[in-house]
Design a protein around this motif. Structure first.
Motif, short mmCIF file in Angstrom:
data_model
loop_
_atom_site.label_atom_id
_atom_site.label_comp_id
_atom_site.label_asym_id
_atom_site.label_seq_id
_atom_site.Cartn_x
_atom_site.Cartn_y
_atom_site.Cartn_z
N ALA A 29 -4.65 13.91 7.45
CA ALA A 29 -4.71 12.45 7.28
C ALA A 29 -4.48 12.07 5.82
O ALA A 29 -3.72 11.14 5.52
N ARG A 30 -5.12 12.79 4.90
CA ARG A 30 -4.91 12.53 3.46
C ARG A 30 -3.45 12.68 3.09
O ARG A 30 -2.87 11.84 2.40
N LEU A 31 -2.84 13.77 3.52
CA LEU A 31 -1.45 14.05 3.19
C LEU A 31 -0.51 12.97 3.74
O LEU A 31 0.37 12.47 3.02
N ARG A 32 -0.71 12.59 4.98
CA ARG A 32 0.19 11.60 5.60
C ARG A 32 0.05 10.24 4.92
O ARG A 32 1.05 9.57 4.67
N VAL A 33 -1.18 9.83 4.61
CA VAL A 33 -1.37 8.55 3.93
C VAL A 33 -0.78 8.60 2.53
O VAL A 33 -0.09 7.69 2.10
N HIS A 34 -1.05 9.69 1.81
CA HIS A 34 -0.48 9.85 0.46
C HIS A 34 1.05 9.74 0.50
O HIS A 34 1.66 9.00 -0.27
N ASP A 35 1.67 10.48 1.42
CA ASP A 35 3.13 10.49 1.49
C ASP A 35 3.70 9.12 1.84
O ASP A 35 4.73 8.71 1.29
N HIS A 36 3.06 8.42 2.76
CA HIS A 36 3.56 7.09 3.13
C HIS A 36 3.40 6.11 1.98
O HIS A 36 4.31 5.34 1.68
#
Length: 131
Positions: free
Chosen positions: A19-26
């Motif tokens: 979840a952290r990674l996906r939010v960061h990337d978006h």
């Protein structure tokens, strides 16, 4: 212009880092800079809310949902929904307690936060992080 991205994850500890990674990337793809406090704060809020969904959600729950919306002014509106009906509450903690500080972080980092009850479908915990 609004930008919104939502995704569902299984209630497993590994889902928190995803979840952290996906939010960061978006957020990075949408123009939030790496050195931006808002990017770091949004990722921290997602981490805490996803952790709560995994640790305190219903045992039989198949998934929880994370949604991030970037508002026209650059602020980030974060939502994490799960099937649990229990409301998260700030509580007093002793210095030796090992958990229970996530909502204090949420309260300190967010401009505002709250809970929407979804009837028999659980709740959504939301937070607004200034951009």
């Amino acid at each position: 212009m609004l930008r919104r991205h939502a995704f569902r994850l299984p209630p497993h500890p590994a889902s928190v880092s995803l979840a952290r990674l996906r939010v960061h990337d978006h957020l990075a793809a949408w123009g939030h800079k790496e050195e931006s406090g808002a990017l770091e704060d949004a990722v921290l809020v997602v981490s805490e809310l996803a952790t709560n969904a995994v640790c305190h959600g219903d045992v039989l729950e198949r998934e929880f949902e994370v949604a991030i919306t970037v508002l026209a002014d650059g602020d980030c509106f974060i939502e994490v929904s799960d099937e649990s009906s229990g409301n998260p509450e700030l509580r007093e903690l002793g210095p030796w307690e090992e958990s229970g500080r996530g909502l204090r972080l949420l309260d300190a980092v967010s401009e505002a936060w709250g809970v929407w009850q979804r009837g028999r479908h659980g709740k959504t915990v939301w937070a607004l992080v200034r951009g």
